[in-house]
Motif scaffolding. Structure first.
Motif, short mmCIF file in Angstrom:
data_model
loop_
_atom_site.label_atom_id
_atom_site.label_comp_id
_atom_site.label_asym_id
_atom_site.label_seq_id
_atom_site.Cartn_x
_atom_site.Cartn_y
_atom_site.Cartn_z
N ILE B 37 0.87 -1.17 0.00
CA ILE B 37 0.00 0.00 0.00
C ILE B 37 0.91 1.22 0.00
N GLN B 39 1.37 5.75 0.00
CA GLN B 39 0.80 7.03 0.42
C GLN B 39 1.66 8.15 -0.13
N TYR B 95 4.19 0.95 2.05
CA TYR B 95 4.02 0.09 3.22
C TYR B 95 3.77 -1.35 2.77
N TRP B 111 0.93 -3.38 9.69
CA TRP B 111 1.67 -2.67 8.65
C TRP B 111 3.12 -2.46 9.10
N GLY B 112 4.02 -2.38 8.13
CA GLY B 112 5.37 -1.97 8.44
C GLY B 112 5.46 -0.45 8.54
N PRO B 113 6.61 0.09 8.93
CA PRO B 113 6.77 1.53 9.08
C PRO B 113 6.88 2.27 7.76
#
Lengths: 107, 121
Positions: B37, B39, B95, B111-113
């Motif tokens: 994902i 952003q 992510y 989720w990862g950072p």
């Protein structure tokens, strides 16, 4: 591309209830999920399958659904709840879609 | 302790390529669907791709189909995203997340950072 509609911002006083809506035709037939994203951090799952709360999520977060609109409610809002909130579902082509996001400000 | 850690983000020129990695620990990676994902700066979340547990099924957002390829190595507990023909609009934090499937939909947890990808000349 398909989008779920959320209000851009919501302002609430500490201790009050914040309500964030998410609208879209697919929500009448698909589950909705909610995420909280604090500044500079990754999103965290808050609500799944419209109303279920994962372990570790405070009871003040709750979800409800009515037709094509779902609502995330935060009761007894605290300063730490200031964040962006996103709804998420699946559109008619089976793609995963997120809402436009709502920034909650606690004043 | 569940942990997802992305790496590989960088500054790349338009038309260039990049490979992102996500190292997973704390849950049975090979039993789970995984997803990417992204952003964009100051923007909302956009699902990019998912891959099934055995890599049989994959799908992509229309915006990246034909340019990005998702893959996984279950022996190494690692997820990958090969990104080719990169464009300025691919600039984002990427992510990785575990994808939990229901019958007709799915969601992402945890989720990862994230790792930053910047496409600019």
């Amino acid at each position: 591309s398909y989008e779920l509609t959320q209000p851009p911002s919501v302002t609430v006083s500490p201790g009050q209830t914040a309500r964030i809506t998410c609208s879209g035709d697919v929500l009448a037939t698909q589950y909705t999920y909610w995420y909280q994203q604090k500044a500079g951090q990754a999103p965290v799952l808050l609500i799944y399958k419209d109303t279920e709360r994962p372990s570790g999520i405070p009871e003040r977060f709750s979800g409800s659904s009515s037709g094509t609109t779902v609502t995330l409610s935060i009761s007894g809002v605290q300063a730490e709840d200031e964040a962006a909130y996103y709804c998420q579902s699946t559109d008619s082509s089976a793609a995963y879609v997120f809402g436009t996001g709502t920034k909650v400000t606690v004043l | 302790q569940v942990q997802l850690v992305e790496s590989g983000g960088a500054l790349v020129k338009p038309g260039g390529s990049l490979r992102l990695s996500c190292a997973v620990s704390g849950f049975n990676f090979g039993d789970n669907y995984m997803s990417w994902i992204r952003q964009a700066p100051g923007k909302g979340l956009e699902w990019v791709s998912y891959i099934s547990s055995g890599a049989t099924y994959r799908d992509y957002a229309a915006s990246v189909k034909g340019r990005f390829t998702i893959s996984r190595d279950n022996a190494e507990n690692s997820l990958y995203l090969q990104m080719n023909s990169l464009r300025a609009e691919d600039t984002a934090v990427y992510y990785c997340a575990r994808m939990v499937n229901t019958v007709t939909t799915g969601y992402f947890d945890p989720w990862g950072p994230g790792t930053q990808v910047t496409v600019s000349s």
